[in-house]
Design an enzyme around this catalytic site. Structure first.
Site, PDB file in Angstrom:
ATOM      1  N   GLY A  47       0.791  -1.335  -0.109  1.00 30.26           N
ATOM      2  CA  GLY A  47       0.073  -0.111  -0.024  1.00 30.26           C
ATOM      3  C   GLY A  47       0.793   1.184   0.020  1.00 30.26           C
ATOM      4  CG  ASP A 103      -1.818   1.823   3.000  1.00 26.78           C
ATOM      5  OD1 ASP A 103      -1.310   1.700   4.205  1.00 26.78           O
ATOM      6  OD2 ASP A 103      -2.079   1.012   2.142  1.00 26.78           O
ATOM      7  CG  ASP A 106      -7.779   0.338   9.921  1.00 30.10           C
ATOM      8  OD1 ASP A 106      -8.679   0.547  10.740  1.00 30.10           O
ATOM      9  OD2 ASP A 106      -8.389  -0.074   8.796  1.00 30.10           O
ATOM     10  CE  LYS A 134     -10.204   3.585   7.749  1.00 37.91           C
ATOM     11  NZ  LYS A 134     -11.083   2.110   7.471  1.00 37.91           N
ATOM     12  CB  VAL A 156     -10.772   4.997   2.490  1.00 36.14           C
ATOM     13  CG1 VAL A 156     -11.620   5.985   3.034  1.00 36.14           C
ATOM     14  CG2 VAL A 156      -9.771   4.744   3.227  1.00 36.14           C
ATOM     15  CG  ASP A 162      -6.520  -3.780  -1.782  1.00 33.70           C
ATOM     16  OD1 ASP A 162      -6.991  -4.705  -1.995  1.00 33.70           O
ATOM     17  OD2 ASP A 162      -6.014  -3.508  -0.428  1.00 33.70           O
ATOM     18  NE  ARG A 168      -2.517  -3.084  -3.154  1.00 36.58           N
ATOM     19  CZ  ARG A 168      -2.795  -3.011  -1.772  1.00 36.58           C
ATOM     20  NH1 ARG A 168      -2.555  -1.828  -1.269  1.00 36.58           N
ATOM     21  NH2 ARG A 168      -2.781  -4.040  -1.293  1.00 36.58           N
TER      22      ARG A 168
END
Length: 178
Positions: A47, A103, A106, A134, A156, A162, A168
């Site tokens: 990512g 990336d 989370d 996030k 997202v 992805d 991506r």
């Protein structure tokens, strides 16, 4: 579902212009922080490839580039197990200042694992930079040192993230409206 159908069922969360501006601002901060240092930069695959590709050319301090590949996702679902696919050899890490690029932050489990793993391997210091952070509504095991953009707790994709293996390569960040 193909990419065209996915995009038609989605909305833009951040435009490419907003993402690029954020990356530029992060590069300015990193350039001040690491001005006289030689830093090992480790994008987390897969990512972080677009993020790293846009950020690294803006860095004005000395860098060595390698990568780290670990994941806790299988078929777009988070699991409790982190799969280690590749890590730099000990001699590349020992006594080095390291900047890990990811990336999105989370749940934070994978990034926390990577940071701890690098410290155990003898890294002098490990800093983390994420393009997206996030807001998941609960505490995370790690907070990123450098954050590009804050994202609400929605699914997202785009700019490295992805959706079931696609998207991506999208220049914007999208939210899927299921």
């Amino acid at each position: 579902m193909g990419l065209a159908e996915l995009i038609s069922s989605s909305e833009v969360v951040f435009s490419n212009n907003e993402i690029e501006t954020s990356i530029g601002e992060m590069a300015e901060t990193l350039n001040k922080t690491y001005r006289d240092q030689h830093v090992l930069v480790l994008p987390v695959l897969s990512g972080a490839i677009p993020f790293a590709g846009h950020l690294i050319p803006k860095l004005t301090f000395e860098v060595t580039i390698n990568y780290f590949h670990a994941s806790r996702y299988a078929k777009n679902i988070g699991t409790d197990n982190i799969k280690l696919i590749y890590e730099p050899p000990d001699e590349a890490v020992k006594n080095r200042s390291i900047l890990v690029l990811d990336d999105i932050l989370d749940q934070g489990d994978t990034l926390a694992f990577i940071k701890q793993r690098l410290l155990v391997k003898g890294a002098l210091e490990v800093s983390t930079a994420v393009l997206f952070d996030k807001a998941i509504g609960k505490s995370k095991p790690i907070q990123a040192d450098y954050i590009g953009l804050d994202v609400p707790d929605i699914y997202v994709y785009g700019f490295g993230l992805d959706f079931n293996g696609i998207g991506r390569n999208m220049a914007d960040l999208y939210a899927y409206n299921n």
